[in-house]
Write a protein that holds these residues in place. Structure first.
Motif, PDB file in Angstrom:
ATOM      1  N   TYR A 106       0.824  -1.206   0.000  1.00 62.64           N
ATOM      2  CA  TYR A 106       0.000   0.000   0.000  1.00 62.64           C
ATOM      3  C   TYR A 106       0.860   1.258   0.000  1.00 62.64           C
ATOM      4  N   ALA A 107       1.885   1.266   0.874  1.00 63.90           N
ATOM      5  CA  ALA A 107       2.749   2.446   0.964  1.00 63.90           C
ATOM      6  C   ALA A 107       3.531   2.666  -0.318  1.00 63.90           C
ATOM      7  N   SER A 108       3.701   1.619  -1.126  1.00 65.03           N
ATOM      8  CA  SER A 108       4.489   1.749  -2.350  1.00 65.03           C
ATOM      9  C   SER A 108       3.725   2.441  -3.468  1.00 65.03           C
ATOM     10  N   LEU A 109       2.407   2.558  -3.320  1.00 70.75           N
ATOM     11  CA  LEU A 109       1.601   3.143  -4.392  1.00 70.75           C
ATOM     12  C   LEU A 109       1.077   4.509  -3.968  1.00 70.75           C
ATOM     13  N   ASN A 110       1.082   5.453  -4.900  1.00 69.82           N
ATOM     14  CA  ASN A 110       0.509   6.763  -4.622  1.00 69.82           C
ATOM     15  C   ASN A 110      -1.020   6.612  -4.509  1.00 69.82           C
ATOM     16  N   PRO A 111      -1.585   6.919  -3.329  1.00 69.11           N
ATOM     17  CA  PRO A 111      -3.020   6.668  -3.140  1.00 69.11           C
ATOM     18  C   PRO A 111      -3.911   7.521  -4.042  1.00 69.11           C
ATOM     19  N   ARG A 112      -3.368   8.603  -4.606  1.00 67.71           N
ATOM     20  CA  ARG A 112      -4.194   9.487  -5.424  1.00 67.71           C
ATOM     21  C   ARG A 112      -4.137   9.165  -6.909  1.00 67.71           C
ATOM     22  N   LEU A 113      -3.302   8.196  -7.272  1.00 69.22           N
ATOM     23  CA  LEU A 113      -3.229   7.817  -8.676  1.00 69.22           C
ATOM     24  C   LEU A 113      -3.997   6.518  -8.903  1.00 69.22           C
ATOM     25  N   GLN A 153      -8.750   1.498 -13.793  1.00 73.41           N
ATOM     26  CA  GLN A 153      -9.194   2.797 -13.286  1.00 73.41           C
ATOM     27  C   GLN A 153      -9.449   2.811 -11.782  1.00 73.41           C
ATOM     28  N   ARG A 154      -9.072   1.731 -11.086  1.00 72.25           N
ATOM     29  CA  ARG A 154      -9.306   1.731  -9.641  1.00 72.25           C
ATOM     30  C   ARG A 154      -8.156   2.407  -8.908  1.00 72.25           C
ATOM     31  N   TYR A 155      -8.410   2.698  -7.631  1.00 74.17           N
ATOM     32  CA  TYR A 155      -7.389   3.283  -6.766  1.00 74.17           C
ATOM     33  C   TYR A 155      -6.856   2.219  -5.814  1.00 74.17           C
ATOM     34  N   PRO A 156      -5.617   2.427  -5.302  1.00 71.94           N
ATOM     35  CA  PRO A 156      -4.997   1.387  -4.470  1.00 71.94           C
ATOM     36  C   PRO A 156      -5.875   0.888  -3.312  1.00 71.94           C
ATOM     37  N   HIS A 157      -6.619   1.816  -2.660  1.00 72.02           N
ATOM     38  CA  HIS A 157      -7.378   1.380  -1.483  1.00 72.02           C
ATOM     39  C   HIS A 157      -8.540   0.457  -1.845  1.00 72.02           C
ATOM     40  N   GLU A 158      -8.876   0.386  -3.142  1.00 67.69           N
ATOM     41  CA  GLU A 158      -9.985  -0.481  -3.548  1.00 67.69           C
ATOM     42  C   GLU A 158      -9.521  -1.908  -3.833  1.00 67.69           C
ATOM     43  N   LEU A 159      -8.221  -2.151  -3.660  1.00 71.87           N
ATOM     44  CA  LEU A 159      -7.666  -3.468  -3.975  1.00 71.87           C
ATOM     45  C   LEU A 159      -7.259  -4.204  -2.701  1.00 71.87           C
ATOM     46  N   SER A 160      -7.222  -5.532  -2.792  1.00 69.08           N
ATOM     47  CA  SER A 160      -6.714  -6.317  -1.667  1.00 69.08           C
ATOM     48  C   SER A 160      -5.194  -6.286  -1.691  1.00 69.08           C
ATOM     49  N   GLY A 161      -4.575  -6.751  -0.602  1.00 73.93           N
ATOM     50  CA  GLY A 161      -3.118  -6.730  -0.502  1.00 73.93           C
ATOM     51  C   GLY A 161      -2.449  -7.488  -1.636  1.00 73.93           C
ATOM     52  N   GLY A 162      -3.014  -8.640  -1.988  1.00 78.35           N
ATOM     53  CA  GLY A 162      -2.435  -9.447  -3.051  1.00 78.35           C
ATOM     54  C   GLY A 162      -2.542  -8.749  -4.399  1.00 78.35           C
ATOM     55  N   GLN A 163      -3.697  -8.123  -4.630  1.00 76.43           N
ATOM     56  CA  GLN A 163      -3.889  -7.401  -5.892  1.00 76.43           C
ATOM     57  C   GLN A 163      -2.940  -6.205  -5.985  1.00 76.43           C
ATOM     58  N   ARG A 164      -2.763  -5.504  -4.860  1.00 76.52           N
ATOM     59  CA  ARG A 164      -1.847  -4.363  -4.866  1.00 76.52           C
ATOM     60  C   ARG A 164      -0.422  -4.820  -5.159  1.00 76.52           C
ATOM     61  N   GLN A 165      -0.042  -5.970  -4.588  1.00 72.92           N
ATOM     62  CA  GLN A 165       1.313  -6.442  -4.844  1.00 72.92           C
ATOM     63  C   GLN A 165       1.471  -6.809  -6.319  1.00 72.92           C
ATOM     64  N   ARG A 166       0.414  -7.310  -6.951  1.00 74.46           N
ATOM     65  CA  ARG A 166       0.468  -7.572  -8.387  1.00 74.46           C
ATOM     66  C   ARG A 166       0.674  -6.273  -9.160  1.00 74.46           C
ATOM     67  N   VAL A 167      -0.005  -5.210  -8.702  1.00 74.86           N
ATOM     68  CA  VAL A 167       0.167  -3.910  -9.360  1.00 74.86           C
ATOM     69  C   VAL A 167       1.615  -3.436  -9.224  1.00 74.86           C
ATOM     70  N   ASN A 168       2.186  -3.602  -8.031  1.00 71.39           N
ATOM     71  CA  ASN A 168       3.582  -3.198  -7.829  1.00 71.39           C
ATOM     72  C   ASN A 168       4.523  -3.972  -8.745  1.00 71.39           C
ATOM     73  N   ILE A 169       4.216  -5.244  -8.951  1.00 72.09           N
ATOM     74  CA  ILE A 169       5.051  -6.054  -9.841  1.00 72.09           C
ATOM     75  C   ILE A 169       4.886  -5.567 -11.280  1.00 72.09           C
ATOM     76  N   ALA A 170       3.643  -5.274 -11.667  1.00 67.23           N
ATOM     77  CA  ALA A 170       3.405  -4.766 -13.020  1.00 67.23           C
ATOM     78  C   ALA A 170       4.159  -3.458 -13.233  1.00 67.23           C
ATOM     79  N   ARG A 171       4.153  -2.605 -12.230  1.00 65.01           N
ATOM     80  CA  ARG A 171       4.839  -1.323 -12.349  1.00 65.01           C
ATOM     81  C   ARG A 171       6.348  -1.531 -12.486  1.00 65.01           C
ATOM     82  N   ALA A 172       6.855  -2.514 -11.711  1.00 67.08           N
ATOM     83  CA  ALA A 172       8.291  -2.800 -11.799  1.00 67.08           C
ATOM     84  C   ALA A 172       8.664  -3.285 -13.195  1.00 67.08           C
TER      85      ALA A 172
END
Lengths: 329, 316, 325
Positions: A106-113, A153-172
């Motif tokens: 969660y902390a790795s993603l900008n909550p406003r993007l 088009q979702r925001y980080p807080h709308e995702l579960s921890g696992g989904q957010r980690q997938r987003v972080n991997i995609a970003r990497a």
């Protein structure tokens, strides 16, 4: 402009990343914290190197030193044969080739993007057109197993921890890196989700020809994912070797203790005595000689007097212990 | 611990020095020749020359600052332009009056604020909480001088219960502890206490609410502690932060009472400053600001040390 | 009623103005003196809420509990606040996950142990201090006198958790509740704390309810395991039975997803999807949407736990053939 894949230079025999005598000392004279103290290792092309160790061993500091997030006190990082820094590979170019995923999704993603904006940020900065970026984001989301229409088009807080980690991997993955540093990427996830993310990491590595530096405190996870494993203790390398060899024949007493600390998974053969007493010591006062000697069951007089050199156990397996012996091939 | 005290005291030295430098420069910042700020414009030429030499205005600025600082440290704050008298005796009695007023306001505002804030923090979301928030916001937003005048109209003019002006029945400006003097302080102290009460309420509500949300509160409940036992833990955890806010507020009370002192003609530093400003009495302004600032610096140091004393994590 | 803990159809709801979260939805179990039950579950399964319910430690203003809940013969749900306060810390005590935040930072370890002893046994400060020294000895904290004067931040993680255990044991409880007490610790410290708890449990003959997400930890300490999902026990049985012959598809999935020795190179089994929203639970089996062997029948009603109390039983109408763990 497109983000072309980065070509290989030195061929398969040249290590992708070479770390030489890396050190980081925090604080002023008097109370120096030797977080990382003369660490050297290589990551080969296409491999996963796991780093294990307990809190204060310097594993996370090492990853931040490699990324250039903090400045080293001493040492050198060489990427595919090229020195990283002034006169060599520029830090900007290095960071395109090496990406990082952190524990706190969660902390790795900008909550406003939105997810799409987070993943597309770096490609846009690198000059990719809006259309090309959008297409890339959709590909990346699909690659990490998130339905693009549903998640872009979702925001980080709308995702579960696992989904957010997938987003972080995609970003990497967005800039087509060659090496990804994963710092405790599954430690905050539930077991069932952890397994999903580990499977994903295995798939992506094959699909994109990646190399991983995988940092974790979980010996089972490191064993599962790594080709080679590096064990750190108080800022130093205690042992490094191929995963099967190291787990089957640990040569450093600390590695043995660490492995013996794992729960048995067998109610009929439970652990009876803890392999070590006390906590990992604070890196402010490092013991003389071998840093592990105050907790070591096999301590000898010379252990407190001199620091052991790395001993070659076999071609690929080394341990920093006076008792380690070369096994004849 | 002694090392801590010493180190913190050392830290406040540069601040004190910077503040003195600012006060010193006040004379030079004022438009025109500094001598115009020190002497009335119609002063005879020989006096000007004499003062110039006495103040060392012919010397370079850093040297001037050194001389000025030396004098100040020896209690020589200069002379007033308006009265021609030594500043220190007047400032001394004004400071004492302001201190009495600030202390009185603190004694009203801090306990009330602590009480309202703690209760509000303990019962977040309840009607008590909402009432306390309204009170806090009102306290912080009501203009001082307006409230002061309303109080004067009600309690002095209409009801004729309390005096509206001055610090003492005889008008001497010297404080004493008796009914006559107490009756003079009631209205200004209440007026002055409203802002710190609001701020302390708001802060304590936050502090207490946060503490009650911490994990260790669950541990303490799990140990079977009753309300009394819990309160002891909350108080000790809240004290360092609460103290910091109150310390700062006390500082503001000292320096910020200028409007209230003017409304009630309270012979304190505020009134002194007010008069000095209108009479362009720069030396008095300089001395008063310096002394008040030093008071503030000292107060900060005291708060720092008290925090270190109360919170083991800050003893470093 | 000779059981130390007797729970029947326990439900815990968190009610707020805009929604009601059904955290625990009908839990039944008994615990004997000297028995260790591990409640295994992932985040949001209701395992910690169940544990806290046993001491009525969930937020008092929002929590609604129904069912039967007896601890040491005392009805926890209907007891007065005063009665609950005298049970807490005396006959039932709790150890938390994160000793750094679970201890008061501005009180010494000694003060935090003494206040519990004084609260429940009314002894003098000197006697409480003596007890505190004994307790640090019991949890194997060396240089006890010096450690009693220390503040939590001055101790290492392992020592802090030992101090937390000392506080919990200060009035010799009959029942110890442990909420992931080893999760925040390093591997070599985790096993020390686990073995310490196991030894203390045997020496003091306590009943222990141990909440964890880690199957390995459960395997080291449990006599029985209860697997929790969406506020219900979906499987319960002796530790060997559950770990080797899991009956419920969720337990099987969890076993397959837990990385351990000998899985290298194999693909990990995963459970698809994510846990249900506790504010809006499906009718029928809560695991059905994620279950590989679910069918229409699963959605009709919540399956009961088959089998007798104490036996190995699961909440599944299909009971698929045993999977290899």
């Amino acid at each position: 402009m497109t983000l072309a894949p980065i070509p290989d230079r030195g061929g398969p025999a040249q290590p992708l990343l070479l770390v030489k005598d890396l050190s980081k000392h925090f604080g002023k004279s008097g109370s120096v914290v030797r977080a990382v103290d003369g660490v050297s290792f290589a990551i080969r092309k296409g491999e996963t190197l796991g780093i294990v160790g307990e809190s204060g061993c310097g594993k996370s500091t090492t990853s931040r030193l490699i990324m250039g997030l903090i400045d080293p006190t001493a040492g050198e990082v060489i990427f595919d044969g090229e020195h990283v820094g002034p006169g060599g590979l520029s830090v900007a170019e290095f960071r395109r080739q090496v990406q990082m995923v952190f524990q706190d999704s969660y902390a790795s993603l900008n909550p406003r993007l939105t997810i799409s904006e987070s993943i597309g940020f770096a490609p846009r900065v690198h000059g990719l057109s809006r259309e090309a970026t959008n297409a890339r984001v959709r590909d990346l989301l699909a690659a990490v197993g998130l339905e693009p229409d549903q998640f872009a088009q979702r925001y980080p807080h709308e995702l579960s921890g696992g989904q957010r980690q997938r987003v972080n991997i995609a970003r990497a993955l967005a800039l087509r890196p060659r090496l990804i540093i994963l710092d405790e990427p599954v430690s905050a996830l539930d077991k069932s989700v952890e397994a999903q993310v580990l499977n994903l990491l295995v798939d992506l590595k094959a699909e994109f020809g990646l190399s991983y530096l995988f940092i974790s405190h979980d010996l089972n996870v490191v064993q599962y994912i790594s080709d080679r494993v590096l064990v750190m203790y108080l800022g130093r390398v205690a042992e490094i070797g191929p995963v099967d060899d190291l787990y089957a024949h640990p040569s450093h007493p600390y590695t043995r203790a660490l492995l013996a600390s794992r729960p048995s998974m067998d109610p009929d053969h439970r652990r009876t005595t803890p392999p070590l007493t006390g906590d990992p010591p604070n890196p402010v006062n490092v013991p003389s000689g071998c840093r592990f000697h105050p907790r070591c069951a096999q301590v000898m007089p010379k252990c407190s007097a001199a620091e052991p050199e790395m001993v070659k156990i076999n071609a690929d397996h080394q341990a920093a212990c006076f008792l380690a012996e070369t096994v004849p091939a | 611990m002694i090392a801590t005290i010493f180190r913190r005291a050392l830290y406040s030295l540069p601040i004190a020095l910077a503040v003195s430098l600012f006060c010193f420069l006040l004379v030079h910042i004022a438009p025109g020749d500094p001598i115009n700020a020190i002497l009335p414009p119609d002063a005879p030429a020989d006096v000007v020359a004499q003062v110039k030499e006495a103040y060392g205005l012919d010397k370079p600025l850093p040297v001037q600052f050194g001389i000025w600082l030396f004098r100040v440290l020896h209690g020589d704050l200069g002379r007033s332009l308006a009265t021609g008298r030594d500043i220190w005796p007047d400032l001394h009695s004004a400071l004492a009056n302001t201190l009495v007023l600030a202390a009185a306001a603190a004694m009203i505002g801090f306990p009330l604020g602590t009480m309202f804030g703690s209760i509000a923090g303990a019962f977040r979301g309840s009607w008590i909480d909402r009432a306390a928030v309204v009170l806090a916001v009102a306290g912080v937003s009501v203009p001082h001088y307006w409230l002061g005048m309303v109080m004067v109209v009600i309690f002095s003019v209409l009801l004729n219960w309390l005096p509206s002006m001055g610090a003492s029945p005889d008008g001497s400006g010297v404080w004493a502890l008796d009914w006559g003097h107490l009756s003079h302080i009631v209205l200004p102290a209440i007026t002055l206490s409203v802002i710190p009460m609001g701020i302390v309420t708001r802060t304590l509500r936050g502090i207490v609410g946060d503490i009650l949300n911490q994990d260790f509160i669950t541990t303490l409940r799990g140990k079977g502690l009753r309300r009394g036992g819990l309160i002891a833990h909350v108080v000790k955890n809240a004290a360092p932060q609460a103290l910091a806010v109150m310390g700062l507020q006390l500082g503001y009370l000292m320096g910020g009472s200028i409007l209230v002192e003017t409304v009630f003609a309270w012979p304190g530093t505020g009134l002194l400053l007010n008069n000095a400003i209108f009479q362009r009495d720069i030396p008095v302004l300089q001395a008063t600001i310096l002394v008040l600032s030093m008071f503030f610096v000292g107060l900060n140091l005291a708060v720092d040390l008290a925090q270190a004393l109360l919170d083991p994590r800050m003893r470093r | 009623m000779s059981n130390l803990v007797h729970v029947r159809d326990l439900t815990v709801k968190f009610v707020s103005r805009d929604r009601t979260v059904h955290a625990v939805n009908g839990v039944d179990f008994d615990l004997d003196q000297g028995e260790v039950l591990c409640i295994l579950g992932e985040s949001g399964s209701g395992k910690s809420v169940t544990l806290r319910a046993l001491m009525r430690l969930n937020p008092p203003t929002r929590t609604v509990m129904t069912g039967t809940l007896n601890v040491g013969g005392q009805d926890i749900i209907t007891a007065s606040d005063r009665e609950i306060e005298s049970i807490r810390g005396r006959s039932v005590a709790m150890v938390f996950q994160e000793p750094m935040t679970a201890l008061d930072p501005v009180f010494t370890i000694g003060q935090q142990i003494r206040e519990t002893v004084i609260r429940h046994e009314g002894v003098s400060k000197a006697d409480a201090h003596k007890r505190a020294l004994e307790l640090l000895d019991l949890v194997q904290i060396p240089s006890a006198e010096r450690r009693l004067a220390a503040y939590p931040h001055e101790l290492s993680g392992g020592l802090r958790q030992r101090a937390m255990i000392a506080i919990a044991l200060s009035c010799r409880p009959k029942l110890l509740l442990a909420d992931e007490p080893t999760t925040a610790l390093d591997a070599t410290v985790q096993i020390q704390i686990l073995l310490l708890l196991r030894r203390l449990q045997r020496e003091l003959g306590m009943g222990v309810i141990f909440v964890t997400h880690d199957l390995g930890v459960a395997g080291e300490i449990a006599d029985r395991i209860a697997v929790m999902y969406a506020g219900r026990f979906v499987e319960e049985g002796a530790v060997r039975e559950v770990m080797r012959h899991a009956k419920h598809p969720y337990t099987q999935g969890l076993l397959g997803a837990t990385v351990h020795e000998g899985m290298r190179g194999k693909r990990l089994t995963t459970i698809i999807g994510s846990p249900p929203n506790l504010a809006n639970l499906p009718t029928g089996c809560a695991f059905a949407p994620r279950c590989p062997s679910a069918d229409a029948a699963c959605l009709e009603a919540v399956p009961g736990l088959d089998g007798a109390f104490g036996a190995h039983r699961a909440r599944c109408i299909h009971q698929p053939a045993e999977a290899m763990a």
